[in-house]
Design a protein around this motif. Structure first.
Motif, PDB file in Angstrom:
ATOM      1  N   ALA A  28      22.382 -46.559  -4.350  1.00  0.00           N
ATOM      2  CA  ALA A  28      21.766 -47.885  -5.355  1.00  0.00           C
ATOM      3  C   ALA A  28      22.601 -48.998  -5.123  1.00  0.00           C
ATOM      4  O   ALA A  28      22.124 -49.985  -5.098  1.00  0.00           O
ATOM      5  CB  ALA A  28      21.519 -47.480  -6.488  1.00  0.00           C
ATOM      6  N   VAL A  29      23.905 -48.846  -5.230  1.00  0.00           N
ATOM      7  CA  VAL A  29      25.029 -49.683  -5.038  1.00  0.00           C
ATOM      8  C   VAL A  29      24.651 -50.571  -3.989  1.00  0.00           C
ATOM      9  O   VAL A  29      24.690 -51.753  -4.031  1.00  0.00           O
ATOM     10  CB  VAL A  29      26.229 -49.326  -5.353  1.00  0.00           C
ATOM     11  CG1 VAL A  29      27.288 -50.460  -5.388  1.00  0.00           C
ATOM     12  CG2 VAL A  29      26.518 -48.768  -6.810  1.00  0.00           C
ATOM     13  N   LEU A  30      24.724 -49.868  -2.854  1.00  0.00           N
ATOM     14  CA  LEU A  30      24.587 -50.619  -1.564  1.00  0.00           C
ATOM     15  C   LEU A  30      23.397 -51.148  -1.336  1.00  0.00           C
ATOM     16  O   LEU A  30      23.103 -52.193  -0.719  1.00  0.00           O
ATOM     17  CB  LEU A  30      24.673 -49.546  -0.315  1.00  0.00           C
ATOM     18  CG  LEU A  30      26.278 -49.039  -0.131  1.00  0.00           C
ATOM     19  CD1 LEU A  30      26.076 -47.981   0.891  1.00  0.00           C
ATOM     20  CD2 LEU A  30      27.067 -49.928   0.144  1.00  0.00           C
ATOM     21  N   ALA A  60      18.712 -59.781 -11.840  1.00  0.00           N
ATOM     22  CA  ALA A  60      18.557 -58.676 -12.810  1.00  0.00           C
ATOM     23  C   ALA A  60      18.313 -57.635 -11.973  1.00  0.00           C
ATOM     24  O   ALA A  60      17.401 -57.663 -10.901  1.00  0.00           O
ATOM     25  CB  ALA A  60      17.226 -58.871 -13.710  1.00  0.00           C
ATOM     26  N   VAL A  61      19.216 -56.533 -11.977  1.00  0.00           N
ATOM     27  CA  VAL A  61      18.960 -55.420 -11.172  1.00  0.00           C
ATOM     28  C   VAL A  61      18.490 -54.156 -12.140  1.00  0.00           C
ATOM     29  O   VAL A  61      19.111 -53.919 -13.012  1.00  0.00           O
ATOM     30  CB  VAL A  61      20.506 -54.714 -10.472  1.00  0.00           C
ATOM     31  CG1 VAL A  61      20.024 -53.575  -9.688  1.00  0.00           C
ATOM     32  CG2 VAL A  61      20.841 -55.951  -9.733  1.00  0.00           C
ATOM     33  N   CYS A  62      17.181 -53.793 -11.706  1.00  0.00           N
ATOM     34  CA  CYS A  62      16.558 -52.764 -12.645  1.00  0.00           C
ATOM     35  C   CYS A  62      16.483 -51.507 -11.859  1.00  0.00           C
ATOM     36  O   CYS A  62      16.144 -51.434 -10.518  1.00  0.00           O
ATOM     37  CB  CYS A  62      15.183 -53.208 -12.921  1.00  0.00           C
ATOM     38  SG  CYS A  62      15.398 -54.914 -13.818  1.00  0.00           S
ATOM     39  N   ARG A  63      16.417 -50.544 -12.487  1.00  0.00           N
ATOM     40  CA  ARG A  63      16.098 -49.160 -11.971  1.00  0.00           C
ATOM     41  C   ARG A  63      14.395 -48.868 -12.453  1.00  0.00           C
ATOM     42  O   ARG A  63      14.082 -48.677 -13.764  1.00  0.00           O
ATOM     43  CB  ARG A  63      16.874 -48.178 -12.969  1.00  0.00           C
ATOM     44  CG  ARG A  63      17.047 -46.795 -12.320  1.00  0.00           C
ATOM     45  CD  ARG A  63      17.937 -45.838 -13.021  1.00  0.00           C
ATOM     46  NE  ARG A  63      18.416 -44.807 -12.167  1.00  0.00           N
ATOM     47  CZ  ARG A  63      19.624 -44.188 -12.113  1.00  0.00           C
ATOM     48  NH1 ARG A  63      20.362 -44.922 -12.923  1.00  0.00           N
ATOM     49  NH2 ARG A  63      19.754 -43.297 -11.268  1.00  0.00           N
ATOM     50  N   VAL A  64      13.735 -48.401 -11.467  1.00  0.00           N
ATOM     51  CA  VAL A  64      12.317 -48.388 -11.729  1.00  0.00           C
ATOM     52  C   VAL A  64      11.704 -46.877 -11.140  1.00  0.00           C
ATOM     53  O   VAL A  64      12.535 -46.386 -10.160  1.00  0.00           O
ATOM     54  CB  VAL A  64      11.602 -49.427 -10.971  1.00  0.00           C
ATOM     55  CG1 VAL A  64      12.015 -50.691 -11.711  1.00  0.00           C
ATOM     56  CG2 VAL A  64      11.916 -49.610  -9.628  1.00  0.00           C
ATOM     57  N   SER A  65      10.775 -46.653 -11.658  1.00  0.00           N
ATOM     58  CA  SER A  65       9.962 -45.488 -11.240  1.00  0.00           C
ATOM     59  C   SER A  65       9.328 -45.804  -9.834  1.00  0.00           C
ATOM     60  O   SER A  65       9.190 -46.981  -9.604  1.00  0.00           O
ATOM     61  CB  SER A  65       8.915 -44.916 -12.355  1.00  0.00           C
ATOM     62  OG  SER A  65       7.891 -46.098 -12.408  1.00  0.00           O
ATOM     63  N   GLY A  87      16.297 -41.129   5.434  1.00  0.00           N
ATOM     64  CA  GLY A  87      15.061 -40.647   6.235  1.00  0.00           C
ATOM     65  C   GLY A  87      14.258 -42.228   6.069  1.00  0.00           C
ATOM     66  O   GLY A  87      12.966 -41.844   6.212  1.00  0.00           O
ATOM     67  N   GLY A  88      14.873 -43.352   6.106  1.00  0.00           N
ATOM     68  CA  GLY A  88      13.925 -44.533   6.268  1.00  0.00           C
ATOM     69  C   GLY A  88      13.090 -44.693   4.882  1.00  0.00           C
ATOM     70  O   GLY A  88      12.252 -45.620   4.678  1.00  0.00           O
ATOM     71  N   GLN A  89      13.411 -44.088   3.923  1.00  0.00           N
ATOM     72  CA  GLN A  89      12.896 -44.232   2.340  1.00  0.00           C
ATOM     73  C   GLN A  89      13.060 -45.734   1.873  1.00  0.00           C
ATOM     74  O   GLN A  89      13.927 -46.245   1.993  1.00  0.00           O
ATOM     75  CB  GLN A  89      13.383 -43.431   1.218  1.00  0.00           C
ATOM     76  CG  GLN A  89      12.893 -43.652  -0.141  1.00  0.00           C
ATOM     77  CD  GLN A  89      13.658 -42.590  -0.970  1.00  0.00           C
ATOM     78  OE1 GLN A  89      14.494 -41.758  -0.750  1.00  0.00           O
ATOM     79  NE2 GLN A  89      13.472 -42.907  -2.297  1.00  0.00           N
ATOM     80  N   GLU A  90      11.956 -46.276   1.550  1.00  0.00           N
ATOM     81  CA  GLU A  90      12.010 -47.663   0.914  1.00  0.00           C
ATOM     82  C   GLU A  90      12.778 -47.451  -0.679  1.00  0.00           C
ATOM     83  O   GLU A  90      12.255 -46.655  -1.480  1.00  0.00           O
ATOM     84  CB  GLU A  90      10.576 -48.206   0.433  1.00  0.00           C
ATOM     85  CG  GLU A  90       9.740 -48.615   1.908  1.00  0.00           C
ATOM     86  CD  GLU A  90       8.501 -49.019   1.373  1.00  0.00           C
ATOM     87  OE1 GLU A  90       8.092 -48.805   0.066  1.00  0.00           O
ATOM     88  OE2 GLU A  90       7.982 -49.679   2.333  1.00  0.00           O
ATOM     89  N   VAL A  91      13.920 -48.415  -0.672  1.00  0.00           N
ATOM     90  CA  VAL A  91      14.791 -47.865  -1.882  1.00  0.00           C
ATOM     91  C   VAL A  91      14.812 -49.311  -2.812  1.00  0.00           C
ATOM     92  O   VAL A  91      15.052 -48.907  -4.030  1.00  0.00           O
ATOM     93  CB  VAL A  91      16.233 -47.607  -1.391  1.00  0.00           C
ATOM     94  CG1 VAL A  91      16.321 -46.180  -0.572  1.00  0.00           C
ATOM     95  CG2 VAL A  91      16.803 -48.496  -0.490  1.00  0.00           C
ATOM     96  N   ALA A  92      14.369 -50.203  -2.177  1.00  0.00           N
ATOM     97  CA  ALA A  92      14.807 -51.573  -3.088  1.00  0.00           C
ATOM     98  C   ALA A  92      13.561 -52.767  -2.705  1.00  0.00           C
ATOM     99  O   ALA A  92      13.316 -52.714  -1.542  1.00  0.00           O
ATOM    100  CB  ALA A  92      16.028 -51.984  -3.011  1.00  0.00           C
TER     101      ALA A  92
END
Length: 112
Positions: A28-30, A60-65, A87-92
């Protein structure tokens, strides 16, 4: 004597970065760092980014569902980041800086 009310100052420009809450902290930091750079590179020639860079440049960095991630995707002018080690997951998702945001963005949890 009538005095005109002073005009309200414009809201500051802000960049939002949404990170899926399922992403491990290290990734998440990266992702947040990469997202900020990716948004800058995508939108660097816009007047909003030029103004945003003149400061202060709020983020604003937010953690979302997953549902909130999809809700954010509906907002225009964004870049989606993936993580190859997941695995190529969309993370941000990172968005072009702007003053006005959809109401839902006010309710996204800040990443702590």
């Amino acid at each position: 004597m009538d005095q005109e009310a002073a005009p309200k100052p414009a809201a500051p420009l802000k960049m939002y970065i949404l990170i899926r809450d399922s992403v491990p902290t290290g990734h998440a930091v990266l992702a947040a760092a990469h997202a900020s750079l990716a948004a800058y590179l995508r939108f660097q020639h816009t007047p909003e980014v030029a103004e945003w860079l003149s400061g202060p440049f709020y983020k604003a960095v937010c953690r979302v569902s997953d549902a909130e991630f999809e809700q954010g995707r509906a907002c225009e002018d964004h870049v989606v980041l993936t993580e190859s080690s997941l695995g190529g997951q969309e993370v941000a998702i990172a968005f072009r800086p702007r003053r006005e945001w959809p109401k839902a963005f006010r309710f996204f949890r800040l990443y702590k």
